[in-house]
Design an enzyme around this catalytic site. Structure first.
Site, PDB file in Angstrom:
ATOM      1  CE1 TYR A 311      -3.120  -2.865   1.805  1.00 46.23           C
ATOM      2  CE2 TYR A 311      -1.843  -2.496   3.790  1.00 46.23           C
ATOM      3  CZ  TYR A 311      -2.795  -3.206   3.096  1.00 46.23           C
ATOM      4  OH  TYR A 311      -3.424  -4.222   3.707  1.00 46.23           O
ATOM      5  CB  CYS A 338      14.546 -10.851  -6.866  1.00 40.98           C
ATOM      6  SG  CYS A 338      15.923 -11.743  -6.178  1.00 40.98           S
TER       7      CYS A 338
END
Ligand SMILES: *Cc1c(COP(=O)(O)O)cnc(C)c1O
Length: 404
Positions: A311, A338
């Site tokens: 968020y 990653c």
């Protein structure tokens, strides 16, 4: 949390010692903060003594739920797993409400077998399924119906739930129709009108609007609900400037509402009970210096704490050892995963840091561990609770062999 002789402490236990003894990353909760939050919440609304159902999805740790239960709280659950956890933690089923837009046959059946207080239905199809199961069991089932009041909660778009384009609840005309269709049902007992307009709400005004819109609908139907479930969503402060929700003003608005429509109030708070009780303790693996900024590469990552990636939530970061030397350079605190969104915080300056030092990410008690995953096949962190300067392991660190 405070610094004692420059060393950061949680309930007087030094963060560096916790890291050394239990390893990192580690979630660490403060019992005294939890106690304070619950007592403050209860006191703020004592004029109408609501049933407070802790939103289990914000933190599913069984030992924490057990502590919460000791203060008399119930639970708001949104899946069979959470319902089983709440029961396992000893919460009285008569204080459990079950929310969610996609409850399955199996979940509803289980909830009925446990005799919980309310199933808060969110669609006509769900009520039909509940009725069908009730018929099979020859039982009358007590339910709530979730209203979508079309209110802007003025919070992050991703955690707003009470607008008409959100998937939650039913709109006012459907609500009125459902009440008329089911108020004389043999198998369904309509006991509750429920709402939940979103999370991390800092302004009381959306709640006032919500209460007004509920009253409007209640006036259109000639039906008495025993409960009005106002949901959760009370916002907390994630930094030093932001204000938290003013409980007093919210309470005044609810008292006004109760003068017009006398009923029992249910709350479903998650974040406001558990959010500021937890910290994520992490070690700096590397510091990668580039011209423009320093990347502070932590051993905690988005799989441990998803809110910043999910968020864009901002969590404060504090060093375990306070130094006076400030480095005026951009700092980005990142995890080893990653993904470019595996990043916790960008700052224009921070105190001088060294590899292997410990930092803490603040206010991660709600939607921290519970949103965690094994992404990149990283084991889930250990969870600790400090209670009266004693450290208790409330969840062991996951072992690689648990999932490989
Ligand atoms: C998530 C949720 C809550 C809890 O929200 P908080 O912002 O943590 O207080 C309460 N009720 C329902 C239905 C929810 O989905």
């Amino acid at each position: 949390m405070k610094y004692l002789k420059k060393k950061l402490t949680i309930e007087n236990v030094k963060v560096n010692l916790i890291a050394k003894k239990y390893g990192t990353p580690a979630y660490c909760y403060s019992y005294s903060k939890l106690k304070r939050n619950i007592e403050n919440f209860k006191k703020s609304f004592q004029s109408f003594s609501p049933l407070i159902c802790f939103a289990v999805k914000s933190n599913t740790n069984r030992d924490l739920i057990k502590e919460i239960k000791k203060f008399g709280l119930g639970a708001d659950v949104v899946s069979m797993g959470e319902l089983m956890m709440a029961v396992k933690a000893g919460i009285n089923p008569k204080k459990i409400v079950f929310s969610g837009v996609g409850k399955t046959f199996e979940e509803i059946n289980y909830a009925i077998s446990k005799n919980i207080l309310l199933i808060n239905a969110e669609s006509e199809s769900e009520i039909k399924l509940i009725e069908k199961i009730a018929k099979l069991k020859k039982k009358k089932i007590e339910i709530g119906v979730r209203l979508n009041p079309n209110i802007d909660a003025k919070t992050l778009r991703q955690i707003s739930t009470g607008k008409k384009d959100n998937k939650f609840g039913v709109n006012s005309s459907t609500f009125i129709k459902l009440v008329n269709n089911y108020k004389n049902s043999k198998y369904i007992k309509l006991k509750c009108l429920s709402v939940h307009i979103g999370s991390q709400i800092l302004d009381h005004k959306p709640y006032e609007k919500m209460l007004k819109s509920i009253i409007k609908i209640l006036k259109k139907i000639n039906y008495k609900f025993e409960f009005i479930d106002l949901g959760g969503g009370m916002g907390i402060s994630y930094n030093d400037q932001e204000k938290k929700l003013d409980y007093k003003k919210y309470c005044i608005a609810i008292n006004k509402f109760l003068n017009e429509y006398n009923s029992k109030i249910i709350f479903e708070p998650g974040r406001s009970i558990i959010g500021n009780t937890g910290t994520l303790i992490s070690k700096i693996i590397y510091i990668k210096k580039s011209e423009k900024k320093n990347f502070i590469i932590l051993d905690a990552a988005m799989n441990d704490l998803m809110r910043p990636a999910l968020y864009g939530a901002v969590h404060k970061i504090m060093p375990a050892l306070k130094k006076t030397k400030i480095l005026k350079k951009n700092h980005e605190f990142v995890g080893p995963i990653c993904e470019s969104t595996d990043s916790f915080l960008n700052l224009k300056k921070f105190q001088d840091l060294k590899e292997n030092e410990i930092i803490v990410i603040c206010d991660v008690g709600a939607y921290g561990m519970s949103l965690g995953s094994n992404y990149n096949l990283r084991p889930k962190p250990i969870e600790l609770m400090i209670k009266g300067s004693k450290i208790k392991i409330i969840k062991k660190r996951q072992k690689y062999l648990d999932f490989i």
